[in-house]
Design a protein around this motif. Structure first.
Motif, PDB file in Angstrom:
ATOM      1  N   LYS A  35       0.810  -1.218   0.000  1.00 47.10           N
ATOM      2  CA  LYS A  35       0.000   0.000   0.000  1.00 47.10           C
ATOM      3  C   LYS A  35       0.843   1.267   0.000  1.00 47.10           C
ATOM      4  CE  LYS A  35      -2.329   1.747   3.588  1.00 47.10           C
ATOM      5  NZ  LYS A  35      -3.259   1.883   4.693  1.00 47.10           N
ATOM      6  N   ASP A  36       2.001   1.210   0.662  1.00 49.44           N
ATOM      7  CA  ASP A  36       2.830   2.409   0.750  1.00 49.44           C
ATOM      8  C   ASP A  36       3.472   2.760  -0.594  1.00 49.44           C
ATOM      9  OD1 ASP A  36       4.157   0.009   1.245  1.00 49.44           O
ATOM     10  OD2 ASP A  36       5.721   0.917   2.446  1.00 49.44           O
ATOM     11  N   ASP A  37       3.412   1.863  -1.579  1.00 54.56           N
ATOM     12  CA  ASP A  37       3.911   2.128  -2.928  1.00 54.56           C
ATOM     13  C   ASP A  37       2.800   1.812  -3.924  1.00 54.56           C
ATOM     14  OD1 ASP A  37       5.788   2.895  -4.815  1.00 54.56           O
ATOM     15  OD2 ASP A  37       6.553   0.858  -5.064  1.00 54.56           O
ATOM     16  N   PHE A  38       1.576   2.131  -3.530  1.00 55.09           N
ATOM     17  CA  PHE A  38       0.366   1.750  -4.243  1.00 55.09           C
ATOM     18  C   PHE A  38       0.366   2.153  -5.719  1.00 55.09           C
ATOM     19  CE2 PHE A  38      -3.783   3.373  -5.680  1.00 55.09           C
ATOM     20  CZ  PHE A  38      -4.504   2.196  -5.719  1.00 55.09           C
ATOM     21  N   ALA A  39       0.516   3.430  -5.995  1.00 53.70           N
ATOM     22  CA  ALA A  39       0.354   3.919  -7.370  1.00 53.70           C
ATOM     23  C   ALA A  39       1.398   3.328  -8.303  1.00 53.70           C
ATOM     24  CB  ALA A  39       0.403   5.445  -7.401  1.00 53.70           C
ATOM     25  N   ARG A  40       2.655   3.357  -7.910  1.00 53.25           N
ATOM     26  CA  ARG A  40       3.717   2.844  -8.772  1.00 53.25           C
ATOM     27  C   ARG A  40       3.526   1.347  -9.030  1.00 53.25           C
ATOM     28  NH1 ARG A  40       8.036   5.652  -7.718  1.00 53.25           N
ATOM     29  NH2 ARG A  40       8.034   5.065  -5.527  1.00 53.25           N
ATOM     30  N   THR A  58     -11.794  -1.718   3.881  1.00 50.43           N
ATOM     31  CA  THR A  58     -10.941  -1.383   5.016  1.00 50.43           C
ATOM     32  C   THR A  58     -11.023   0.105   5.337  1.00 50.43           C
ATOM     33  OG1 THR A  58      -9.045  -1.059   3.569  1.00 50.43           O
ATOM     34  CG2 THR A  58      -9.317  -3.252   4.510  1.00 50.43           C
ATOM     35  N   ASN A  59     -10.825   0.430   6.600  1.00 49.30           N
ATOM     36  CA  ASN A  59     -10.829   1.825   7.029  1.00 49.30           C
ATOM     37  C   ASN A  59      -9.599   2.534   6.463  1.00 49.30           C
ATOM     38  OD1 ASN A  59     -11.800   4.050   8.864  1.00 49.30           O
ATOM     39  ND2 ASN A  59      -9.733   3.772   9.647  1.00 49.30           N
ATOM     40  N   MET A  60      -9.807   3.739   5.981  1.00 49.46           N
ATOM     41  CA  MET A  60      -8.709   4.572   5.491  1.00 49.46           C
ATOM     42  C   MET A  60      -8.754   5.895   6.232  1.00 49.46           C
ATOM     43  SD  MET A  60      -7.247   2.711   3.199  1.00 49.46           S
ATOM     44  CE  MET A  60      -6.201   3.831   2.312  1.00 49.46           C
ATOM     45  N   ARG A  61      -7.773   6.725   5.961  1.00 45.06           N
ATOM     46  CA  ARG A  61      -7.756   8.095   6.471  1.00 45.06           C
ATOM     47  C   ARG A  61      -7.510   9.025   5.298  1.00 45.06           C
ATOM     48  NH1 ARG A  61      -3.341   7.658  10.836  1.00 45.06           N
ATOM     49  NH2 ARG A  61      -3.394   5.429  10.567  1.00 45.06           N
ATOM     50  N   PRO A  62      -8.149  10.201   5.316  1.00 39.73           N
ATOM     51  CA  PRO A  62      -7.857  11.168   4.259  1.00 39.73           C
ATOM     52  C   PRO A  62      -6.370  11.516   4.293  1.00 39.73           C
ATOM     53  CG  PRO A  62      -9.797  11.832   5.508  1.00 39.73           C
ATOM     54  CD  PRO A  62      -9.168  10.678   6.245  1.00 39.73           C
ATOM     55  N   PRO A  63      -5.740  11.774   3.193  1.00 39.51           N
ATOM     56  CA  PRO A  63      -6.303  11.949   1.852  1.00 39.51           C
ATOM     57  C   PRO A  63      -6.379  10.664   1.040  1.00 39.51           C
ATOM     58  CG  PRO A  63      -4.009  12.568   1.791  1.00 39.51           C
ATOM     59  CD  PRO A  63      -4.312  12.156   3.222  1.00 39.51           C
ATOM     60  N   GLN A  64      -5.907   9.511   1.567  1.00 35.72           N
ATOM     61  CA  GLN A  64      -5.993   8.264   0.797  1.00 35.72           C
ATOM     62  C   GLN A  64      -7.432   7.774   0.650  1.00 35.72           C
ATOM     63  OE1 GLN A  64      -3.761   8.485   3.452  1.00 35.72           O
ATOM     64  NE2 GLN A  64      -2.002   8.909   2.132  1.00 35.72           N
ATOM     65  N   GLY A  65      -8.295   8.214   1.538  1.00 36.06           N
ATOM     66  CA  GLY A  65      -9.682   7.784   1.497  1.00 36.06           C
ATOM     67  C   GLY A  65     -10.636   8.954   1.417  1.00 36.06           C
ATOM     68  N   VAL A  66     -11.832   8.652   0.932  1.00 35.84           N
ATOM     69  CA  VAL A  66     -12.922   9.627   0.886  1.00 35.84           C
ATOM     70  C   VAL A  66     -14.118   8.995   1.595  1.00 35.84           C
ATOM     71  CG1 VAL A  66     -12.145  10.771  -1.226  1.00 35.84           C
ATOM     72  CG2 VAL A  66     -13.700   8.816  -1.398  1.00 35.84           C
ATOM     73  N   PHE A  67     -15.023   9.838   2.084  1.00 38.53           N
ATOM     74  CA  PHE A  67     -16.182   9.322   2.803  1.00 38.53           C
ATOM     75  C   PHE A  67     -17.316   8.997   1.833  1.00 38.53           C
ATOM     76  CE2 PHE A  67     -13.899  11.444   6.205  1.00 38.53           C
ATOM     77  CZ  PHE A  67     -13.987  10.498   7.209  1.00 38.53           C
ATOM     78  N   SER A  79      -9.729   5.645  -2.209  1.00 35.67           N
ATOM     79  CA  SER A  79     -10.163   6.208  -3.492  1.00 35.67           C
ATOM     80  C   SER A  79      -9.133   5.994  -4.597  1.00 35.67           C
ATOM     81  CB  SER A  79     -10.442   7.710  -3.335  1.00 35.67           C
ATOM     82  OG  SER A  79      -9.268   8.389  -2.924  1.00 35.67           O
ATOM     83  N   GLY A  80      -8.005   5.372  -4.279  1.00 38.59           N
ATOM     84  CA  GLY A  80      -6.947   5.172  -5.267  1.00 38.59           C
ATOM     85  C   GLY A  80      -7.388   4.346  -6.451  1.00 38.59           C
ATOM     86  N   LEU A  81      -8.158   3.298  -6.213  1.00 41.19           N
ATOM     87  CA  LEU A  81      -8.663   2.466  -7.299  1.00 41.19           C
ATOM     88  C   LEU A  81      -9.456   3.309  -8.290  1.00 41.19           C
ATOM     89  CD1 LEU A  81      -9.522  -0.434  -8.494  1.00 41.19           C
ATOM     90  CD2 LEU A  81     -11.583  -0.026  -7.170  1.00 41.19           C
ATOM     91  N   LEU A 127     -15.100  10.428  -6.132  1.00 36.30           N
ATOM     92  CA  LEU A 127     -16.054  10.166  -5.058  1.00 36.30           C
ATOM     93  C   LEU A 127     -17.183   9.258  -5.552  1.00 36.30           C
ATOM     94  CD1 LEU A 127     -16.923  10.793  -2.117  1.00 36.30           C
ATOM     95  CD2 LEU A 127     -18.204  12.724  -3.050  1.00 36.30           C
ATOM     96  N   ALA A 128     -17.739   9.566  -6.717  1.00 30.52           N
ATOM     97  CA  ALA A 128     -18.840   8.766  -7.273  1.00 30.52           C
ATOM     98  C   ALA A 128     -18.372   7.340  -7.588  1.00 30.52           C
ATOM     99  CB  ALA A 128     -19.402   9.435  -8.526  1.00 30.52           C
ATOM    100  N   ALA A 129     -17.174   7.206  -8.140  1.00 26.62           N
ATOM    101  CA  ALA A 129     -16.660   5.880  -8.475  1.00 26.62           C
ATOM    102  C   ALA A 129     -16.368   5.073  -7.208  1.00 26.62           C
ATOM    103  CB  ALA A 129     -15.407   6.013  -9.337  1.00 26.62           C
ATOM    104  N   THR A 130     -15.839   5.731  -6.178  1.00 29.12           N
ATOM    105  CA  THR A 130     -15.573   5.046  -4.915  1.00 29.12           C
ATOM    106  C   THR A 130     -16.883   4.609  -4.278  1.00 29.12           C
ATOM    107  OG1 THR A 130     -13.544   6.328  -4.625  1.00 29.12           O
ATOM    108  CG2 THR A 130     -14.429   5.253  -2.660  1.00 29.12           C
ATOM    109  N   GLN A 131     -17.929   5.424  -4.391  1.00 26.58           N
ATOM    110  CA  GLN A 131     -19.244   5.029  -3.875  1.00 26.58           C
ATOM    111  C   GLN A 131     -19.772   3.800  -4.617  1.00 26.58           C
ATOM    112  OE1 GLN A 131     -21.373   6.364  -1.152  1.00 26.58           O
ATOM    113  NE2 GLN A 131     -21.925   4.268  -1.639  1.00 26.58           N
ATOM    114  N   MET A 132     -19.532   3.733  -5.924  1.00 26.38           N
ATOM    115  CA  MET A 132     -19.949   2.550  -6.691  1.00 26.38           C
ATOM    116  C   MET A 132     -19.240   1.295  -6.185  1.00 26.38           C
ATOM    117  SD  MET A 132     -20.177   3.896 -10.623  1.00 26.38           S
ATOM    118  CE  MET A 132     -20.749   2.322 -11.243  1.00 26.38           C
ATOM    119  N   CYS A 133     -17.953   1.424  -5.880  1.00 35.30           N
ATOM    120  CA  CYS A 133     -17.188   0.287  -5.348  1.00 35.30           C
ATOM    121  C   CYS A 133     -17.745  -0.142  -3.992  1.00 35.30           C
ATOM    122  CB  CYS A 133     -15.716   0.650  -5.226  1.00 35.30           C
ATOM    123  SG  CYS A 133     -14.865   0.894  -6.792  1.00 35.30           S
ATOM    124  N   ALA A 134     -18.035   0.817  -3.128  1.00 35.40           N
ATOM    125  CA  ALA A 134     -18.576   0.508  -1.805  1.00 35.40           C
ATOM    126  C   ALA A 134     -19.944  -0.155  -1.923  1.00 35.40           C
ATOM    127  CB  ALA A 134     -18.663   1.777  -0.959  1.00 35.40           C
TER     128      ALA A 134
END
Length: 166
Positions: A35-40, A58-67, A79-81, A127-134
């Motif tokens: 996770k610490d090298d997620f994007a690359r 899984t629980n995240m914290r901003p800025p890696q996560g959105v509500f 929200s990285g996905l 945000l909308a795409a992350t909501q679709m995943c959730a």
């Protein structure tokens, strides 16, 4: 088994346990993307034509996560996905490991591809795409509630001004 994938994971706090669990994860050709090298790691895997799995409950914290809403409560969700898929056009298919009693084994089942819309507002789209995943995750959990391994505080991170749930 036969279709290896990269899995985005968080390192376990216990180094020896982390090594043990990762050895099991990789025994059939899979590989871990920390996770610490997620994007690359994710982009490298995708450029190589690999399939990548990301846990979305899984629980995240901003800025890696959105509500986003998850089982009726705001949950800080990775929200990285969504961001990577929106930038690259990669297909996103929700997948779930389901115990099939008739087969006496776990089977990886996939839902239909999630279609992420692009409005030109990158934050709103993520945000909308992350909501679709959730929502897709919640749907599968509702179908197989006895198979959701939930051992962490999913709603630990709260929106500003909201009281703790735990």
């Amino acid at each position: 088994m036969g279709y290896p994938m990269g899995m985005v994971i968080r390192r376990l706090d216990n180094r020896r346990l982390d090594e043990y669990v990762n050895a099991i994860r990789c025994m059939h050709g899979n590989r871990v993307l920390h996770k610490d090298d997620f994007a690359r790691g994710l982009l490298t895997a995708m450029r190589g034509g690999e399939t990548v799995g990301i846990l979305m409950d899984t629980n995240m914290r901003p800025p890696q996560g959105v509500f986003v809403e998850f089982f009726g409560h705001q949950a800080c969700t990775a929200s990285g996905l969504a961001r990577v898929a929106l930038k690259t056009g990669a297909a996103v298919l929700p997948g779930f490991m389901v115990w099939e009693a008739a087969e006496k084994k776990y089977v990886l089942r996939f839902g239909p591809e999630l279609g992420f819309a692009q409005s030109g507002d990158a934050e709103a789209d993520a945000l909308a795409a992350t909501q679709m995943c959730a929502a897709a995750t919640e749907d599968w959990i509702r179908r197989y509630p006895d198979q959701w391994l939930w051992i962490h505080r999913r709603w630990k991170t709260r929106p500003a001004g909201e009281p703790a749930l735990y």
